[in-house]
Design a protein around this motif. Sequence first.
Motif, PDB file in Angstrom:
ATOM      1  N   GLN A   1       0.871  -1.320  -0.267  1.00 21.97           N
ATOM      2  CA  GLN A   1      -0.269   0.134  -0.180  1.00 21.97           C
ATOM      3  C   GLN A   1       1.257   0.891   0.144  1.00 21.97           C
ATOM      4  N   PRO A   2       0.623   2.567  -0.620  1.00 18.16           N
ATOM      5  CA  PRO A   2       1.135   3.771  -0.343  1.00 18.16           C
ATOM      6  C   PRO A   2       1.451   3.840   0.845  1.00 18.16           C
ATOM      7  N   ASN A   3       2.883   4.507   1.119  1.00 20.36           N
ATOM      8  CA  ASN A   3       2.587   5.946   2.543  1.00 20.36           C
ATOM      9  C   ASN A   3       2.331   7.311   2.411  1.00 20.36           C
ATOM     10  N   PHE A   4       2.358   7.732   3.332  1.00 18.78           N
ATOM     11  CA  PHE A   4       1.885   8.955   3.338  1.00 18.78           C
ATOM     12  C   PHE A   4       2.667   9.010   4.098  1.00 18.78           C
ATOM     13  N   LYS A   5       3.833  10.718   3.802  1.00 17.57           N
ATOM     14  CA  LYS A   5       4.218  12.100   4.795  1.00 17.57           C
ATOM     15  C   LYS A   5       3.729  12.752   5.194  1.00 17.57           C
ATOM     16  N   GLU A   6       4.042  13.230   6.263  1.00 17.30           N
ATOM     17  CA  GLU A   6       3.640  14.042   7.499  1.00 17.30           C
ATOM     18  C   GLU A   6       2.124  13.776   7.891  1.00 17.30           C
ATOM     19  N   VAL A   7       2.242  12.908   8.470  1.00 16.08           N
ATOM     20  CA  VAL A   7       0.611  12.417   9.016  1.00 16.08           C
ATOM     21  C   VAL A   7       0.382  13.150  10.471  1.00 16.08           C
ATOM     22  N   SER A   8      -0.569  13.843  10.398  1.00 19.50           N
ATOM     23  CA  SER A   8      -1.364  14.829  11.485  1.00 19.50           C
ATOM     24  C   SER A   8      -1.640  13.579  12.644  1.00 19.50           C
ATOM     25  N   LEU A   9      -0.737  13.568  13.693  1.00 21.33           N
ATOM     26  CA  LEU A   9      -1.873  13.061  14.664  1.00 21.33           C
ATOM     27  C   LEU A   9      -2.508  13.224  16.126  1.00 21.33           C
ATOM     28  N   GLY A  10      -3.633  14.296  15.418  1.00 20.65           N
ATOM     29  CA  GLY A  10      -4.872  15.207  16.283  1.00 20.65           C
ATOM     30  C   GLY A  10      -3.847  16.832  16.036  1.00 20.65           C
TER      31      GLY A  10
ATOM     32  N   GLU B   1       7.265   0.372  -7.438  1.00 22.00           N
ATOM     33  CA  GLU B   1       7.489   1.453  -8.814  1.00 22.00           C
ATOM     34  C   GLU B   1       5.628   1.499  -8.589  1.00 22.00           C
ATOM     35  N   GLU B   2       4.531   0.618  -9.002  1.00 23.46           N
ATOM     36  CA  GLU B   2       3.417   1.397  -8.343  1.00 23.46           C
ATOM     37  C   GLU B   2       3.041   1.891  -7.240  1.00 23.46           C
ATOM     38  N   ASN B   3       3.334   3.084  -6.613  1.00 20.23           N
ATOM     39  CA  ASN B   3       3.219   4.086  -5.946  1.00 20.23           C
ATOM     40  C   ASN B   3       4.603   4.199  -5.705  1.00 20.23           C
ATOM     41  N   PRO B   4       5.511   5.464  -5.955  1.00 21.23           N
ATOM     42  CA  PRO B   4       7.110   5.442  -6.077  1.00 21.23           C
ATOM     43  C   PRO B   4       7.426   6.467  -5.551  1.00 21.23           C
ATOM     44  N   ILE B   5       6.233   7.279  -5.102  1.00 23.24           N
ATOM     45  CA  ILE B   5       6.499   8.259  -4.038  1.00 23.24           C
ATOM     46  C   ILE B   5       5.539   8.606  -3.206  1.00 23.24           C
ATOM     47  N   SER B   6       6.221   9.081  -1.892  1.00 24.36           N
ATOM     48  CA  SER B   6       5.254   9.699  -0.738  1.00 24.36           C
ATOM     49  C   SER B   6       4.099  10.414  -0.851  1.00 24.36           C
ATOM     50  N   LEU B   7       2.549  10.012  -0.665  1.00 21.70           N
ATOM     51  CA  LEU B   7       1.844  10.912  -0.684  1.00 21.70           C
ATOM     52  C   LEU B   7       1.276  11.460   0.647  1.00 21.70           C
ATOM     53  N   GLY B   8       1.037  12.944  -0.278  1.00 27.54           N
ATOM     54  CA  GLY B   8       0.763  14.168   1.514  1.00 27.54           C
ATOM     55  C   GLY B   8      -0.481  13.589   2.598  1.00 27.54           C
ATOM     56  N   HIS B   9      -0.430  13.850   3.169  1.00 27.12           N
ATOM     57  CA  HIS B   9      -1.467  13.360   4.693  1.00 27.12           C
ATOM     58  C   HIS B   9      -2.888  13.809   4.096  1.00 27.12           C
ATOM     59  N   SER B  10      -3.321  14.919   3.170  1.00 26.62           N
ATOM     60  CA  SER B  10      -4.223  15.079   2.660  1.00 26.62           C
ATOM     61  C   SER B  10      -5.132  13.867   1.812  1.00 26.62           C
ATOM     62  N   ASN B  11      -4.152  13.223   0.604  1.00 29.79           N
ATOM     63  CA  ASN B  11      -4.523  11.867   0.857  1.00 29.79           C
ATOM     64  C   ASN B  11      -5.038  10.501   1.477  1.00 29.79           C
ATOM     65  N   LEU B  12      -4.866  10.711   2.295  1.00 28.38           N
ATOM     66  CA  LEU B  12      -4.567   9.941   3.254  1.00 28.38           C
ATOM     67  C   LEU B  12      -6.458   9.066   3.871  1.00 28.38           C
ATOM     68  N   GLU B  13      -7.535  10.330   4.247  1.00 27.82           N
ATOM     69  CA  GLU B  13      -8.459   9.929   4.400  1.00 27.82           C
ATOM     70  C   GLU B  13      -9.288   9.728   2.899  1.00 27.82           C
ATOM     71  N   LYS B  14      -9.079  10.389   1.684  1.00 29.03           N
ATOM     72  CA  LYS B  14      -9.616   9.775   0.663  1.00 29.03           C
ATOM     73  C   LYS B  14      -8.788   8.226  -0.114  1.00 29.03           C
ATOM     74  N   TYR B  15      -8.402   8.461   0.641  1.00 30.62           N
ATOM     75  CA  TYR B  15      -7.432   6.353   0.024  1.00 30.62           C
ATOM     76  C   TYR B  15      -8.339   5.278   0.780  1.00 30.62           C
ATOM     77  N   TRP B  16      -8.449   5.957   2.176  1.00 32.45           N
ATOM     78  CA  TRP B  16      -8.981   4.350   2.993  1.00 32.45           C
ATOM     79  C   TRP B  16     -10.509   4.900   3.216  1.00 32.45           C
ATOM     80  N   LYS B  17     -11.030   5.358   2.275  1.00 36.47           N
ATOM     81  CA  LYS B  17     -12.596   5.750   2.434  1.00 36.47           C
ATOM     82  C   LYS B  17     -12.736   4.602   1.056  1.00 36.47           C
TER      83      LYS B  17
END
Length: 214
Positions: free
Chosen positions: A47-56, A185-201
């Motif tokens: 699965q892709p990784n996400f960068k700078e994920v805010s926890l609260g 290669e299918e997930n070559p870069i880290s995605l921004g935190h703003s993409n995280l909720e869209k991803y899991w939904k």
Amino acid sequence: MSTWNIIEVEKELKSAYDNNSEVELLKVLKSNSFLFYELYSRRWGIQPNFKEVSLGNKFRCDFAWLNDNSDGPEWVLLEVEKPHMKLFKQNGEPSSELNHAVEQVKSWDRYFNTHPSEKSRIFGAVSKFRFILVAGKKEDWETEDAAKWRAYHNKESKFEIRSSDVFNRPLKVAKEQIAELWSFEENPISLGHSNLEKYWKQYDYISHWRKILN
């Protein structure tokens, strides 16, 4: 042909290590997912990784990704420190830098224990966490005091500590066995935190586990 310019990545990684720069290291990691190769428990169908994920409002991890295991979603939260961070004092006690880094990761666990609803708000569904701290050189961890401390800590704690060399070794895989990295290669870069909720939904696996866990 590789998705990444391996020679350039190697130069950038070496520069980050030579300069003992956390900023440079994070920059190269965000653009080259294959450097996480050894930290993924499964290297195929990642699965892709996400960068700078805010926890609260108070906390943030450098990277996070999902292990979509059959026994429930495991979220990996990663903190990256300086490659050559001072680990121990002359008396064998952990340095203030290492203690601070350890406390930072422990604060994530305390936060989710205190605010359990935040797990589903941020990640959709969580069966368990895997916390990882990457800090210091391999050589520094191989001294007797450091090796004993880390062995005890990794056994007794809820998170594991790895040396910064964990990002160097995937370069050998990229040079000699590039086919091993097809999933990265299918997930070559880290995605921004703003993409995280869209991803899991949009992921049916998480929807299934939300019904079970939440």
